[in-house]
Design an enzyme around this catalytic site. Structure first.
Site, PDB file in Angstrom:
ATOM      1  N   ASP A 265    -126.598 -71.528  38.347  1.00 41.10           N
ATOM      2  CA  ASP A 265    -126.975 -70.479  38.760  1.00 41.10           C
ATOM      3  C   ASP A 265    -127.421 -72.343  39.246  1.00 41.10           C
ATOM      4  O   ASP A 265    -128.567 -73.077  38.822  1.00 41.10           O
ATOM      5  CB  ASP A 265    -128.455 -70.189  38.121  1.00 41.10           C
ATOM      6  CG  ASP A 265    -129.564 -69.592  38.672  1.00 41.10           C
ATOM      7  OD1 ASP A 265    -130.033 -70.357  40.158  1.00 41.10           O
ATOM      8  OD2 ASP A 265    -130.424 -68.810  39.010  1.00 41.10           O
ATOM      9  N   VAL A 266    -127.261 -72.093  40.740  1.00 42.01           N
ATOM     10  CA  VAL A 266    -127.333 -73.390  41.485  1.00 42.01           C
ATOM     11  C   VAL A 266    -128.586 -74.032  41.481  1.00 42.01           C
ATOM     12  O   VAL A 266    -129.534 -74.708  41.687  1.00 42.01           O
ATOM     13  CB  VAL A 266    -126.689 -73.688  42.963  1.00 42.01           C
ATOM     14  CG1 VAL A 266    -125.960 -73.673  42.728  1.00 42.01           C
ATOM     15  CG2 VAL A 266    -127.525 -72.780  43.972  1.00 42.01           C
TER      16      VAL A 266
ATOM     17  N   TYR B  13    -132.098 -62.474  60.618  1.00 40.69           N
ATOM     18  CA  TYR B  13    -131.872 -63.819  60.221  1.00 40.69           C
ATOM     19  C   TYR B  13    -133.665 -63.883  59.343  1.00 40.69           C
ATOM     20  O   TYR B  13    -133.112 -64.598  57.760  1.00 40.69           O
ATOM     21  CB  TYR B  13    -131.110 -64.374  60.295  1.00 40.69           C
ATOM     22  CG  TYR B  13    -129.182 -63.568  60.504  1.00 40.69           C
ATOM     23  CD1 TYR B  13    -129.121 -63.171  60.534  1.00 40.69           C
ATOM     24  CD2 TYR B  13    -128.261 -63.986  59.751  1.00 40.69           C
ATOM     25  CE1 TYR B  13    -127.874 -61.766  60.735  1.00 40.69           C
ATOM     26  CE2 TYR B  13    -127.663 -63.272  59.314  1.00 40.69           C
ATOM     27  CZ  TYR B  13    -127.112 -62.741  59.718  1.00 40.69           C
ATOM     28  OH  TYR B  13    -126.126 -62.693  59.487  1.00 40.69           O
TER      29      TYR B  13
ATOM     30  N   ALA C 267    -132.119 -65.329  50.327  1.00 37.83           N
ATOM     31  CA  ALA C 267    -133.059 -65.487  50.881  1.00 37.83           C
ATOM     32  C   ALA C 267    -133.894 -64.430  49.819  1.00 37.83           C
ATOM     33  O   ALA C 267    -132.656 -62.779  50.355  1.00 37.83           O
ATOM     34  CB  ALA C 267    -133.639 -65.483  51.888  1.00 37.83           C
TER      35      ALA C 267
ATOM     36  N   GLY D 281    -119.438 -69.264  44.104  1.00 38.41           N
ATOM     37  CA  GLY D 281    -119.902 -68.479  45.114  1.00 38.41           C
ATOM     38  C   GLY D 281    -119.207 -66.686  45.246  1.00 38.41           C
ATOM     39  O   GLY D 281    -119.087 -66.224  45.906  1.00 38.41           O
TER      40      GLY D 281
ATOM     41  N   SER E 111    -115.791 -61.877  49.243  1.00 41.09           N
ATOM     42  CA  SER E 111    -116.284 -62.422  49.704  1.00 41.09           C
ATOM     43  C   SER E 111    -115.756 -63.615  49.789  1.00 41.09           C
ATOM     44  O   SER E 111    -114.450 -63.834  50.177  1.00 41.09           O
ATOM     45  CB  SER E 111    -116.930 -63.004  48.183  1.00 41.09           C
ATOM     46  OG  SER E 111    -117.603 -62.396  47.313  1.00 41.09           O
TER      47      SER E 111
ATOM     48  N   LYS F 232    -130.588 -71.821  57.151  1.00 43.23           N
ATOM     49  CA  LYS F 232    -128.375 -72.946  57.856  1.00 43.23           C
ATOM     50  C   LYS F 232    -128.872 -73.364  58.381  1.00 43.23           C
ATOM     51  O   LYS F 232    -127.859 -74.735  58.578  1.00 43.23           O
ATOM     52  CB  LYS F 232    -128.188 -71.392  58.288  1.00 43.23           C
ATOM     53  CG  LYS F 232    -127.666 -70.428  57.794  1.00 43.23           C
ATOM     54  CD  LYS F 232    -126.270 -70.667  56.576  1.00 43.23           C
ATOM     55  CE  LYS F 232    -126.293 -69.436  55.603  1.00 43.23           C
ATOM     56  NZ  LYS F 232    -125.361 -69.546  54.563  1.00 43.23           N
TER      57      LYS F 232
ATOM     58  N   ARG G 148    -118.625 -58.012  56.471  1.00 44.43           N
ATOM     59  CA  ARG G 148    -118.920 -57.622  55.244  1.00 44.43           C
ATOM     60  C   ARG G 148    -118.727 -57.740  54.089  1.00 44.43           C
ATOM     61  O   ARG G 148    -117.928 -57.115  52.979  1.00 44.43           O
ATOM     62  CB  ARG G 148    -118.225 -55.987  55.298  1.00 44.43           C
ATOM     63  CG  ARG G 148    -119.075 -55.712  56.795  1.00 44.43           C
ATOM     64  CD  ARG G 148    -118.502 -54.106  56.446  1.00 44.43           C
ATOM     65  NE  ARG G 148    -117.818 -53.374  58.422  1.00 44.43           N
ATOM     66  CZ  ARG G 148    -118.723 -52.648  58.443  1.00 44.43           C
ATOM     67  NH1 ARG G 148    -120.761 -52.819  57.953  1.00 44.43           N
ATOM     68  NH2 ARG G 148    -118.717 -52.279  60.087  1.00 44.43           N
ATOM     69  N   THR G 149    -120.399 -58.787  53.638  1.00 43.87           N
ATOM     70  CA  THR G 149    -119.957 -58.736  51.509  1.00 43.87           C
ATOM     71  C   THR G 149    -121.056 -58.318  51.366  1.00 43.87           C
ATOM     72  O   THR G 149    -122.142 -57.771  52.213  1.00 43.87           O
ATOM     73  CB  THR G 149    -119.843 -60.202  51.762  1.00 43.87           C
ATOM     74  OG1 THR G 149    -121.193 -60.415  51.816  1.00 43.87           O
ATOM     75  CG2 THR G 149    -118.706 -60.758  52.706  1.00 43.87           C
TER      76      THR G 149
HETATM   77  P1  NAD Z   1    -121.483 -63.030  48.928  1.00 46.80           P
HETATM   78  O1  NAD Z   1    -122.554 -61.895  48.424  1.00 46.80           O
HETATM   79  O2  NAD Z   1    -119.930 -62.684  48.356  1.00 46.80           O
HETATM   80  O3  NAD Z   1    -121.813 -64.487  48.009  1.00 46.80           O
HETATM   81  C1  NAD Z   1    -122.600 -64.948  48.079  1.00 46.80           C
HETATM   82  C2  NAD Z   1    -122.732 -65.694  46.859  1.00 46.80           C
HETATM   83  O4  NAD Z   1    -123.724 -66.322  46.209  1.00 46.80           O
HETATM   84  C3  NAD Z   1    -122.454 -64.718  45.329  1.00 46.80           C
HETATM   85  O5  NAD Z   1    -121.901 -64.977  44.595  1.00 46.80           O
HETATM   86  C4  NAD Z   1    -123.652 -65.355  44.355  1.00 46.80           C
HETATM   87  O6  NAD Z   1    -123.951 -64.478  43.138  1.00 46.80           O
HETATM   88  C5  NAD Z   1    -124.285 -66.474  45.188  1.00 46.80           C
HETATM   89  N1  NAD Z   1    -125.626 -66.816  44.916  1.00 46.80           N
HETATM   90  C6  NAD Z   1    -126.934 -66.705  44.857  1.00 46.80           C
HETATM   91  N2  NAD Z   1    -128.012 -67.266  44.980  1.00 46.80           N
HETATM   92  C7  NAD Z   1    -127.045 -67.763  44.004  1.00 46.80           C
HETATM   93  C8  NAD Z   1    -127.478 -69.219  42.790  1.00 46.80           C
HETATM   94  N3  NAD Z   1    -129.208 -69.345  42.656  1.00 46.80           N
HETATM   95  N4  NAD Z   1    -126.439 -70.096  42.060  1.00 46.80           N
HETATM   96  C9  NAD Z   1    -125.375 -69.613  41.800  1.00 46.80           C
HETATM   97  N5  NAD Z   1    -125.371 -68.994  43.600  1.00 46.80           N
HETATM   98  C10 NAD Z   1    -126.627 -67.868  43.412  1.00 46.80           C
HETATM   99  O7  NAD Z   1    -121.220 -63.124  50.039  1.00 46.80           O
HETATM  100  P2  NAD Z   1    -120.700 -64.337  51.660  1.00 46.80           P
HETATM  101  O8  NAD Z   1    -121.097 -63.526  52.448  1.00 46.80           O
HETATM  102  O9  NAD Z   1    -119.629 -64.221  51.070  1.00 46.80           O
HETATM  103  O10 NAD Z   1    -121.305 -65.370  51.240  1.00 46.80           O
HETATM  104  C11 NAD Z   1    -120.999 -66.465  51.151  1.00 46.80           C
HETATM  105  C12 NAD Z   1    -121.666 -67.677  52.093  1.00 46.80           C
HETATM  106  O11 NAD Z   1    -121.340 -67.564  53.600  1.00 46.80           O
HETATM  107  C13 NAD Z   1    -123.011 -67.716  51.975  1.00 46.80           C
HETATM  108  O12 NAD Z   1    -123.466 -68.840  52.109  1.00 46.80           O
HETATM  109  C14 NAD Z   1    -123.107 -67.061  52.737  1.00 46.80           C
HETATM  110  O13 NAD Z   1    -124.543 -67.477  53.860  1.00 46.80           O
HETATM  111  C15 NAD Z   1    -122.530 -67.526  54.316  1.00 46.80           C
HETATM  112  N6  NAD Z   1    -121.711 -66.412  55.547  1.00 46.80           N
HETATM  113  C16 NAD Z   1    -121.775 -65.789  55.213  1.00 46.80           C
HETATM  114  C17 NAD Z   1    -121.282 -64.558  56.707  1.00 46.80           C
HETATM  115  C18 NAD Z   1    -121.052 -62.834  56.630  1.00 46.80           C
HETATM  116  O14 NAD Z   1    -121.223 -62.762  57.298  1.00 46.80           O
HETATM  117  N7  NAD Z   1    -120.494 -62.477  54.978  1.00 46.80           N
HETATM  118  C19 NAD Z   1    -121.663 -65.179  57.600  1.00 46.80           C
HETATM  119  C20 NAD Z   1    -121.724 -66.463  58.090  1.00 46.80           C
HETATM  120  C21 NAD Z   1    -122.136 -67.214  56.319  1.00 46.80           C
END
Ligand code: NAD
Length: 265
Positions: free
Chosen positions: A65-66, A156, A96, A15, A21, A163, A193-194
């Site tokens: 791709d998962v 959300y 989503a 990810g 990230s 989740k 912020r991602t």
């Molecule tokens: P990010 O965009 O940096 O990472 C999301 C990743 O998901 C990306 O690398 C994307 O390529 C990957 N992804 C999406 N669909 C995919 C698929 N089909 N196959 C393989 N990879 C796939 O954003 P992030 O915020 O670092 O997200 C990482 C995790 O953290 C997520 O589960 C997100 O819900 C969770 N999260 C984020 C926050 C936030 O505020 N950023 C808060 C709580 C939880």
């Protein structure tokens, strides 16, 4: 950064899209402590950024791709061949369809529900099943969640429902894998912020509000997710913790009533 030696350990980080990230925030302390890492990325478009970030690390970069079982099989076959065993897996991915963040939850379509659940929740099960085979001496699997899985957070919507399924899957996986000394946990992170966060309508306002209303009166840093991730992943620190969802959100989750600024309750 941390005085922990993880040389001889191997890990898969799923990810990393860029330097913001959360997967990258968790990978950095692991790599600094000597873990030999492999990274999986969703598609070709993400490879250049990942190559740049991981330059200097002796790490395999593997496309997966998962939603694709064949791709998952190929990923773990490569890891079995080139790494032999795994100690850690970081599952930090979710998706989503954008419309689910923009329309009221009551309007979610069957297909959008399926896609969000598949990528954001089922993928953990698919990954854990394959990873466990490579953890004969035990290991640790970590995923990323958010408070919207337990409470309603505006916009959300479907991701909140996914989740909830993810956090429940953590508990059932931890139960299945506990006898094999494989721990499964989630970190529930406050807003960061991602790229993924950008797809959430009005994320900026929610980010500001989460910081203002948290117990510590601030937002969290990605590096704080990295620190707690390290604690949960490595045996020296986290050996007794499994089936848990731990909050890294400056205390936001535990507030029962938000008091408007300037109001003395
Ligand atoms: P990010 O965009 O940096 O990472 C999301 C990743 O998901 C990306 O690398 C994307 O390529 C990957 N992804 C999406 N669909 C995919 C698929 N089909 N196959 C393989 N990879 C796939 O954003 P992030 O915020 O670092 O997200 C990482 C995790 O953290 C997520 O589960 C997100 O819900 C969770 N999260 C984020 C926050 C936030 O505020 N950023 C808060 C709580 C939880």
């Amino acid at each position: 950064m941390y005085n922990i030696d993880l040389s001889g350990k191997t890990g898969l980080v799923m990810g990393v899209a860029n330097a913001r990230s959360l997967a990258w925030a968790i990978a950095q302390p692991l790599a600094q402590a000597g873990t030999r890492l492999a990274y999986s990325y969703q598609g070709e478009r993400l490879l250049p950024a990942l190559e740049e970030l991981t330059a200097g690390q002796d790490a395999a970069l593997l496309e997966c791709d998962v939603t694709d079982d064949d791709a998952l099989d190929a990923l773990f076959a490569t890891l079995a061949r080139d790494y032999g065993k795994l100690d850690f897996v970081v599952h930090a991915l979710a998706f989503a369809p954008r419309v689910t963040f923009e329309r009221p939850f009551i309007e979610v379509s069957r297909e959008d529900w399926r896609v969000a659940m598949d990528v954001s929740a089922y993928s953990l099960v698919a990954v854990a099943r394959r990873a466990a085979v490579l953890m004969p001496d035990g290991g640790s699997i970590l995923t990323l969640s958010y408070l919207a899985g337990e409470r309603v957070v505006p916009n959300y919507n479907m991701m909140g429902v996914a989740k909830a399924a993810l956090e429940s899957s953590v508990r059932y996986l931890a139960y299945n894998l506990g006898p094999s000394n494989i721990r499964v946990n989630a970190l529930s992170a406050g807003p960061v912020r991602t790229v993924a966060a950008r797809s959430i309508a009005k994320f900026g306002d929610m980010f500001t509000e989460a910081g203002r209303s948290s117990m510590m009166k601030r937002n969290i840093e990605g590096s704080e997710v990295g620190g707690m991730g390290m604690a949960l992943l490595c045996e020296q620190l986290g050996s007794g913790v499994t089936g848990a969802t731990l909050y890294v959100d400056a205390g936001f989750h535990a507030i029962g009533m938000f008091v408007p600024e300037g109001y003395d309750l």
